[in-house]
Design a protein around this motif. Structure first.
Motif, short mmCIF file in Angstrom:
data_model
loop_
_atom_site.label_atom_id
_atom_site.label_comp_id
_atom_site.label_asym_id
_atom_site.label_seq_id
_atom_site.Cartn_x
_atom_site.Cartn_y
_atom_site.Cartn_z
N MET A 90 44.05 34.96 35.41
CA MET A 90 42.76 35.36 35.96
C MET A 90 41.72 35.58 34.87
SD MET A 90 42.80 35.26 39.24
CE MET A 90 41.26 36.12 39.55
N MET A 91 42.11 36.13 33.73
CA MET A 91 41.18 36.33 32.62
C MET A 91 40.60 35.00 32.17
SD MET A 91 43.58 39.12 30.70
CE MET A 91 42.95 38.82 29.04
N LEU A 92 41.45 33.98 32.05
CA LEU A 92 40.98 32.66 31.63
C LEU A 92 40.01 32.06 32.64
CD1 LEU A 92 44.38 31.23 30.32
CD2 LEU A 92 42.35 31.70 28.91
N ILE A 93 40.32 32.21 33.93
CA ILE A 93 39.45 31.64 34.97
C ILE A 93 38.10 32.36 35.00
CG2 ILE A 93 39.18 31.30 37.45
CD1 ILE A 93 42.26 31.06 37.59
N VAL A 94 38.17 33.70 35.05
CA VAL A 94 36.94 34.50 35.18
C VAL A 94 36.03 34.30 33.97
CG1 VAL A 94 36.00 36.83 35.34
CG2 VAL A 94 38.02 36.20 36.68
N ALA A 95 36.58 34.44 32.77
CA ALA A 95 35.76 34.34 31.57
C ALA A 95 35.35 32.90 31.28
CB ALA A 95 36.50 34.95 30.38
N GLY A 96 36.26 31.94 31.51
CA GLY A 96 35.94 30.54 31.19
C GLY A 96 34.89 29.97 32.12
N VAL A 97 35.16 30.00 33.43
CA VAL A 97 34.19 29.47 34.39
C VAL A 97 32.94 30.36 34.42
CG1 VAL A 97 33.81 28.87 36.81
CG2 VAL A 97 36.03 28.44 35.76
N PHE A 127 32.25 41.68 33.64
CA PHE A 127 33.03 42.84 33.21
C PHE A 127 33.76 43.47 34.38
CE2 PHE A 127 32.89 47.52 33.30
CZ PHE A 127 33.89 47.79 32.37
N SER A 128 33.08 43.61 35.51
CA SER A 128 33.69 44.24 36.68
C SER A 128 34.90 43.47 37.16
CB SER A 128 32.65 44.34 37.81
OG SER A 128 31.52 45.06 37.40
N MET A 129 34.78 42.14 37.20
CA MET A 129 35.91 41.33 37.65
C MET A 129 37.05 41.38 36.65
SD MET A 129 36.84 39.54 40.22
CE MET A 129 38.27 38.52 40.58
N LEU A 130 36.73 41.41 35.36
CA LEU A 130 37.79 41.51 34.35
C LEU A 130 38.48 42.87 34.41
CD1 LEU A 130 36.01 39.73 31.37
CD2 LEU A 130 38.01 38.91 32.64
N LEU A 131 37.74 43.92 34.71
CA LEU A 131 38.37 45.23 34.88
C LEU A 131 39.31 45.19 36.08
CD1 LEU A 131 38.58 48.26 34.16
CD2 LEU A 131 36.62 48.66 35.68
N LEU A 132 38.91 44.51 37.13
CA LEU A 132 39.75 44.40 38.33
C LEU A 132 41.07 43.71 38.01
CD1 LEU A 132 38.37 43.23 41.77
CD2 LEU A 132 40.62 42.58 41.01
N VAL A 133 41.03 42.61 37.26
CA VAL A 133 42.25 41.83 37.03
C VAL A 133 43.06 42.34 35.84
CG1 VAL A 133 41.22 39.79 38.06
CG2 VAL A 133 41.11 40.07 35.58
N GLU A 134 42.43 43.07 34.91
CA GLU A 134 43.14 43.59 33.76
C GLU A 134 43.61 45.03 33.93
OE1 GLU A 134 41.85 42.82 29.69
OE2 GLU A 134 40.21 41.63 30.51
N GLY A 135 43.06 45.75 34.91
CA GLY A 135 43.39 47.15 35.07
C GLY A 135 44.89 47.38 35.10
N LEU A 142 40.92 49.53 41.59
CA LEU A 142 39.94 49.99 42.58
C LEU A 142 38.57 50.19 41.95
CD1 LEU A 142 39.40 50.89 45.50
CD2 LEU A 142 40.06 53.20 44.81
N ALA A 143 38.53 50.70 40.71
CA ALA A 143 37.25 50.88 40.02
C ALA A 143 36.57 49.53 39.81
CB ALA A 143 37.47 51.59 38.68
N GLY A 144 37.33 48.54 39.34
CA GLY A 144 36.76 47.21 39.20
C GLY A 144 36.35 46.62 40.52
N TRP A 145 37.14 46.90 41.55
CA TRP A 145 36.85 46.43 42.91
C TRP A 145 35.49 46.94 43.37
CZ3 TRP A 145 40.41 43.30 45.35
CH2 TRP A 145 40.24 43.05 46.70
N GLY A 146 35.25 48.22 43.16
CA GLY A 146 33.96 48.79 43.56
C GLY A 146 32.81 48.27 42.72
N LEU A 147 33.03 48.10 41.42
CA LEU A 147 31.97 47.59 40.55
C LEU A 147 31.61 46.15 40.88
CD1 LEU A 147 32.94 49.11 37.08
CD2 LEU A 147 30.88 49.60 38.43
N VAL A 148 32.59 45.37 41.29
CA VAL A 148 32.30 44.00 41.74
C VAL A 148 31.38 44.03 42.95
CG1 VAL A 148 33.33 41.97 42.85
CG2 VAL A 148 34.34 42.89 40.77
N GLY A 149 31.65 44.96 43.89
CA GLY A 149 30.77 45.10 45.04
C GLY A 149 29.37 45.50 44.65
#
Length: 629
Positions: A90-97, A127-135, A142-149
């Motif tokens: 997920m890190m590769l997908i989120v950061a790369g794309v 950052f929010s999505m990376l926090l979600l997948v790396e947490g 959940l913190a990343g989940w809320g920040l994505v929203g």
């Protein structure tokens, strides 16, 4: 590898903070390059983590804790990152794309007065999505989940002078907040039974819960996943989210927000496997969504909304795969989908950019004559979306369909629905392509088209589109399930595929042959109806009207929730606020003003007065304690 994970997580946050702190002291273009650099630095960190984990063996995932974030009794969640096969993918997908989309934004948003704010939001989104997948625990997830929203709310409503954009942002926030609440309730149950939200502890605890309790936990997680990934019935926010800038649509649909639900099911699969009924409900929601979204896409006239409904449909395939236990297949389709969906949005953005913001496909016909490179890029993305070999979607989507055929009797139902979905995908995708790109340019196109220095767009827009076009063509060859499966092997330690979702060779072959044939049939029908006009569309006014109204989901929600709430608010205003609060307004104001005048006399500004009051108060407290004792 841990260092790479922290670099991946923190560099977009640093970009957000630097752009915000610099304000107008840096140019708008410099803010764009700073945001882009921060996201590509995150991609470098993801690559570092991937190769570090690969050298140690993918089964040796690790957690790095910076410090204990919160402490309440035995509940001590840490600020930690998790590096394992699923998170690194997920890190590769989120950061790369994501990096390619932010780079594209430099050209797309050029000249916007609020460009700095836009790029700060984009870095925050990544950052929010990376926090979600790396947490490293469910609380950080959940913190990343809320920040994505929050990030999606800020970016969907970025052009806040438009009432439609503000309404779309609020709608997305409210519907996602509902899913956030169900997730939080599920986590409360886990805390109550285990005192922890660590992944290992929570998963082990789920195995000892009663069936009713574990079903409720899984249902809460599914509510969050369905809302974030726009699956029925929490899907109506996603088409309206097209009010944001086109790169925002690409980021939401390809690399970040809507993929979060699929990741959540794969990450928490030990809980879902204890609640198999809920997991199959997730598969059923995915099957229903892919069918409904494909039908509604057939009548859309906004180019971005057609692609948005295709996202809902493709996420439905991923939910179907994850729901039957084919986690690796769902995640692999998530990866290839990121390539071709970002490509489709960004190629559409080139056309929109060339027509000064026009998005109505009925006015855009023939734009391919002026944008031949964009036309070929969009065609590559379309073929990948339909799943025509050798494009990327063929390798990932067909493996999900084959897995459904192997999954007991109910899998046959999912299999049939998924195959019907391939026909619809070919039909609505190439309806869009044949209306917009081939043929003679319309009068509107001839009048409004403008080139960018003789090119189809700025280089910052063309380069990412070119890279994604290549990935859409060749990216699927990374895995071909009947012969080689490195993605499945890589994900095995973190997301083990259930035996009921491992199809045989004949099931793979039959499913692929039918899926390709039906996809090509959809393309053929679209060509006859929209390309050559040789076949007239049947007149079905009731069906047409129902699809144009998106099967009346919005109207149903208005009737069930909005109108009763508005009626209640009106009643309280008429019966209480006006006769009680407003009528007493002058008296209440005078009372408050008099009280303020009295308190002002106490505030003398003299230290001795304050010491006197402090001493008197302490004396009163002492007397009270003596009496109570």
């Amino acid at each position: 590898m841990i260092g790479g994970a922290w670099l991946c997580l923190l560099s977009p946050l640093a970009g957000t903070l630097l752009i915000t702190a610099a304000g107008t002291r840096i140019s708008r273009r410099a803010a764009g390059w700073l945001s882009t650099a921060s996201v590509f630095l995150a991609f470098a960190g993801a690559v570092w983590s991937f190769f570090g984990l690969r050298s140690h063996g993918s089964e040796h995932g690790s957690v790095s804790t910076a410090w204990t974030w919160l402490q309440a009794g035995s509940f001590k969640p840490g600020l930690s990152v998790l590096v394992d096969p699923l998170s690194t993918m997920m890190m590769l997908i989120v950061a790369g794309v994501g990096g390619l989309i932010v780079l594209y934004s430099i050209g797309y948003m050029d000249g916007d007065d609020e460009e700095r704010r836009y790029f700060a939001y984009m870095s925050l989104f990544v950052f929010s999505m990376l926090l979600l997948v790396e947490g490293g625990n469910l609380l950080l997830l959940l913190a990343g989940w809320g920040l994505v929203g929050l990030s999606s709310y800020l970016l969907i409503g970025f052009w806040h002078e438009r009432p439609t954009a503000v309404a779309a942002a609020k709608k997305a926030f409210v519907m996602n907040a509902f899913g956030d609440a169900t997730m939080a309730l599920a986590f409360f149950v886990l805390i109550a039974h285990s005192g922890s939200l660590d992944f290992a502890t929570s998963f082990a605890t789920a195995g000892h819960l009663s069936q009713t309790t574990v079903d409720l936990v899984a249902l809460g997680l599914l509510g969050g996943a369905a809302a974030k990934s726009a699956q029925i019935p929490l899907h109506t926010w996603l088409p309206d989210a097209m009010e944001g800038p086109t790169p925002v649509s690409a980021l939401i649909h390809a690399a970040t927000m809507v993929t979060a639900g699929v990741y959540l099911i794969a990450r928490t699969h030990p809980i879902f496997e204890q609640a198999r009924t809920i997991e199959l409900i997730a598969a059923g929601l995915g099957a229903l969504t892919l069918l409904v979204a494909g039908l509604v896409a057939l009548v859309q006239t906004d180019i971005k909304r057609v692609i948005a409904y295709s996202t809902m449909s493709q996420i439905g395939y991923m939910f179907l795969g994850a729901g039957i236990g084919a986690y690796a297949n769902g995640m692999y389709h998530l990866m290839t989908h990121a390539f071709f969906k970002a490509l489709l949005f960004m190629a559409a953005g080139l056309a929109i950019h060339a027509l000064a913001g026009e998005q109505d496909i009925r006015k855009m016909s023939g734009i391919g004559s002026y944008l031949p490179w964009t036309r070929w890029a969009f065609l590559a993305g379309s073929l990948a979306l339909v799943g025509v070999p050798p494009f990327a979607g063929f390798f990932s989507k067909d493996s999900i369909i084959a897995a459904a055929l192997h999954a007991h009797w109910y899998g046959v139902i999912f299999w049939v629905v998924a195959l019907v979905g391939t026909f619809l995908t070919g039909l609505y995708t190439f309806r869009l392509y044949f209306i917009v790109f081939p043929g003679e340019p319309s009068a509107f196109v001839r009048e409004h088209h403008h080139a960018h220095e003789g090119r189809e767009g700025p280089r910052t827009m063309l380069l990412p589109v070119g890279i994604l076009a290549v990935l859409s063509v060749v990216g699927g060859w990374l895995q071909f399930s009947p012969l080689w499966h490195p993605v499945t092997s890589w994900l095995e330690p973190a997301a083990r595929t259930l035996g009921v979702a491992e199809p045989t060779s004949w099931q793979e072959g039959l499913s692929s042959a039918l899926a390709v044939a039906l996809g090509l049939a959809g393309i053929g029908v679209a060509y006859l109806v929209y390309g050559r006009g040789r076949v007239a569309v049947p007149r079905l006014p009731a069906v047409q009207r129902a699809l144009e109204h998106k099967l009346y989901f919005d109207e149903a929600y208005d009737a069930l929730f909005y109108k009763p709430a508005a009626a209640m608010a009106t009643w309280w205003r008429r019966e209480f606020e006006e006769p009680v609060v407003l009528a007493a307004g002058p008296d209440l104001g005078e009372t408050a003003f008099d009280a303020g005048r009295g308190l002002r006399r106490v505030q003398t500004g003299l230290l001795r007065t304050y010491v006197l009051f402090l001493g008197a108060g302490m004396a009163v407290v002492a007397v009270v304690f003596l009496v109570v004792r």
